[in-house]
Motif scaffolding. Sequence first.
Motif, PDB file in Angstrom:
ATOM      1  N   MET A   1     -11.197  -9.734  -0.775  1.00 21.69           N
ATOM      2  CA  MET A   1     -10.802  -9.625   0.619  1.00 21.69           C
ATOM      3  C   MET A   1     -11.550  -8.466   1.296  1.00 21.69           C
ATOM      4  O   MET A   1     -12.048  -7.563   0.632  1.00 21.69           O
ATOM      5  CB  MET A   1      -9.294  -9.398   0.729  1.00 21.69           C
ATOM      6  CG  MET A   1      -8.454 -10.565   0.211  1.00 21.69           C
ATOM      7  SD  MET A   1      -8.660 -12.074   1.151  1.00 21.69           S
ATOM      8  CE  MET A   1      -7.798 -13.238   0.089  1.00 21.69           C
ATOM      9  N   ARG A 103      -0.717  -5.848   4.321  1.00 21.04           N
ATOM     10  CA  ARG A 103      -0.854  -6.016   2.878  1.00 21.04           C
ATOM     11  C   ARG A 103       0.110  -7.086   2.358  1.00 21.04           C
ATOM     12  O   ARG A 103       1.208  -7.242   2.890  1.00 21.04           O
ATOM     13  CB  ARG A 103      -0.605  -4.686   2.163  1.00 21.04           C
ATOM     14  CG  ARG A 103      -1.703  -3.651   2.451  1.00 21.04           C
ATOM     15  CD  ARG A 103      -1.388  -2.309   1.848  1.00 21.04           C
ATOM     16  NE  ARG A 103      -2.459  -1.346   2.077  1.00 21.04           N
ATOM     17  CZ  ARG A 103      -3.420  -1.058   1.212  1.00 21.04           C
ATOM     18  NH1 ARG A 103      -3.451  -1.668   0.028  1.00 21.04           N
ATOM     19  NH2 ARG A 103      -4.352  -0.175   1.496  1.00 21.04           N
ATOM     20  N   ALA A 104      -0.322  -7.792   1.326  1.00 19.52           N
ATOM     21  CA  ALA A 104       0.494  -8.866   0.746  1.00 19.52           C
ATOM     22  C   ALA A 104       1.781  -8.290   0.171  1.00 19.52           C
ATOM     23  O   ALA A 104       1.737  -7.341  -0.619  1.00 19.52           O
ATOM     24  CB  ALA A 104      -0.280  -9.601  -0.335  1.00 19.52           C
ATOM     25  N   THR A 162      -6.529 -12.861   9.753  1.00 21.89           N
ATOM     26  CA  THR A 162      -5.974 -13.210   8.445  1.00 21.89           C
ATOM     27  C   THR A 162      -7.123 -13.615   7.539  1.00 21.89           C
ATOM     28  O   THR A 162      -7.894 -14.516   7.868  1.00 21.89           O
ATOM     29  CB  THR A 162      -4.971 -14.372   8.561  1.00 21.89           C
ATOM     30  OG1 THR A 162      -4.008 -14.069   9.571  1.00 21.89           O
ATOM     31  CG2 THR A 162      -4.253 -14.609   7.252  1.00 21.89           C
ATOM     32  N   TYR A 163      -7.255 -12.967   6.390  1.00 14.33           N
ATOM     33  CA  TYR A 163      -8.399 -13.205   5.511  1.00 14.33           C
ATOM     34  C   TYR A 163      -8.255 -14.410   4.574  1.00 14.33           C
ATOM     35  O   TYR A 163      -9.203 -15.180   4.424  1.00 14.33           O
ATOM     36  CB  TYR A 163      -8.679 -11.960   4.658  1.00 14.33           C
ATOM     37  CG  TYR A 163      -8.865 -10.685   5.423  1.00 14.33           C
ATOM     38  CD1 TYR A 163      -9.526 -10.666   6.647  1.00 14.33           C
ATOM     39  CD2 TYR A 163      -8.380  -9.485   4.926  1.00 14.33           C
ATOM     40  CE1 TYR A 163      -9.693  -9.489   7.351  1.00 14.33           C
ATOM     41  CE2 TYR A 163      -8.551  -8.295   5.623  1.00 14.33           C
ATOM     42  CZ  TYR A 163      -9.201  -8.299   6.833  1.00 14.33           C
ATOM     43  OH  TYR A 163      -9.362  -7.130   7.525  1.00 14.33           O
ATOM     44  N   PRO A 164      -7.139 -14.590   3.878  1.00 18.53           N
ATOM     45  CA  PRO A 164      -7.082 -15.638   2.843  1.00 18.53           C
ATOM     46  C   PRO A 164      -7.062 -17.054   3.403  1.00 18.53           C
ATOM     47  O   PRO A 164      -6.787 -17.270   4.593  1.00 18.53           O
ATOM     48  CB  PRO A 164      -5.780 -15.325   2.089  1.00 18.53           C
ATOM     49  CG  PRO A 164      -4.943 -14.594   3.069  1.00 18.53           C
ATOM     50  CD  PRO A 164      -5.883 -13.819   3.936  1.00 18.53           C
ATOM     51  N   LEU A 170      -3.337 -13.934  -4.122  1.00 14.71           N
ATOM     52  CA  LEU A 170      -3.153 -12.602  -3.577  1.00 14.71           C
ATOM     53  C   LEU A 170      -2.425 -11.722  -4.587  1.00 14.71           C
ATOM     54  O   LEU A 170      -1.538 -12.183  -5.294  1.00 14.71           O
ATOM     55  CB  LEU A 170      -2.339 -12.650  -2.283  1.00 14.71           C
ATOM     56  CG  LEU A 170      -2.985 -13.293  -1.058  1.00 14.71           C
ATOM     57  CD1 LEU A 170      -2.022 -13.269   0.118  1.00 14.71           C
ATOM     58  CD2 LEU A 170      -4.279 -12.576  -0.693  1.00 14.71           C
ATOM     59  N   GLU A 174      -2.308  -6.070  -1.776  1.00 16.89           N
ATOM     60  CA  GLU A 174      -3.692  -6.326  -1.384  1.00 16.89           C
ATOM     61  C   GLU A 174      -3.792  -6.484   0.141  1.00 16.89           C
ATOM     62  O   GLU A 174      -2.937  -7.086   0.781  1.00 16.89           O
ATOM     63  CB  GLU A 174      -4.181  -7.605  -2.074  1.00 16.89           C
ATOM     64  CG  GLU A 174      -5.597  -8.014  -1.728  1.00 16.89           C
ATOM     65  CD  GLU A 174      -6.027  -9.303  -2.419  1.00 16.89           C
ATOM     66  OE1 GLU A 174      -7.190  -9.696  -2.267  1.00 16.89           O
ATOM     67  OE2 GLU A 174      -5.177  -9.899  -3.116  1.00 16.89           O
ATOM     68  N   TYR A 176      -4.619  -8.168   3.426  1.00 17.97           N
ATOM     69  CA  TYR A 176      -4.843  -9.587   3.742  1.00 17.97           C
ATOM     70  C   TYR A 176      -5.114  -9.845   5.219  1.00 17.97           C
ATOM     71  O   TYR A 176      -5.353 -10.988   5.634  1.00 17.97           O
ATOM     72  CB  TYR A 176      -3.656 -10.438   3.277  1.00 17.97           C
ATOM     73  CG  TYR A 176      -2.455 -10.444   4.197  1.00 17.97           C
ATOM     74  CD1 TYR A 176      -2.338 -11.399   5.220  1.00 17.97           C
ATOM     75  CD2 TYR A 176      -1.430  -9.514   4.067  1.00 17.97           C
ATOM     76  CE1 TYR A 176      -1.237 -11.418   6.065  1.00 17.97           C
ATOM     77  CE2 TYR A 176      -0.336  -9.532   4.899  1.00 17.97           C
ATOM     78  CZ  TYR A 176      -0.248 -10.477   5.891  1.00 17.97           C
ATOM     79  OH  TYR A 176       0.846 -10.495   6.737  1.00 17.97           O
TER      80      TYR A 176
END
Length: 214
Positions: A1, A103-104, A162-164, A170, A174, A176
């Motif tokens: 990420m 963060r996740a 939003t990255y994922p 995840l 992390e 995200y």
Amino acid sequence: MKNHNQPVAVEGYPFIGLFAFVTLILALLGWGFLTFLCLCLTLFSVYFFRNPERVVPSQDDAVVAPADGKVVFVGPVQEERCFKGEAVKVSIFMSVFNVHVNRAPFSGKVVDMFYNKGQFLNASLDKASLDNEQGGIVLETANGQRLLFVQIAGLIARRIVTYPKVGDLLEKGERYGLIRFGSRVDVYFPAGSEVSVRLGDRTVAGETIIGTLR
């Protein structure tokens, strides 16, 4: 990420670069007050997009805060997008002075995502959970439980990052994504989950335990 080991989130580079460039031009022109104003905007942009490291709790069943900020809602709700029924919601409001890298809250697989256009009401209001522009992630844990967390735009915020993607894994804590300039993140637990924060508590993303999954 993105933004791993980056002291400043990469999404802030265009703002920092623009304000720094304008500051330089104004300084060369000798316009003192405007130079000072743009310098303040440059420094605030660096501050706003700061991306500090965090120490993630080792407790396996702990759910951590996805955002820095203030808890503005804790309680049972009806949630139809993921749980199709009762859930427990924790809402965290981020002011412009909070770290905005999200963060996740738990480790797992991204099994669904959604994005809804909407309004830009004050994110501290509870109706922002339904009416504001937002993007959500449904995470499935190793033991098959699901957790929903939703980034919600606010009065000033106009950009949810939003990255994922669906299928990504995840890790708890992390990075995200982020939301620009004041916003909110809602976390929905399965009904019966234990929540360990109260209204008005302050949270630190990736560090503060907001509940547990049993």
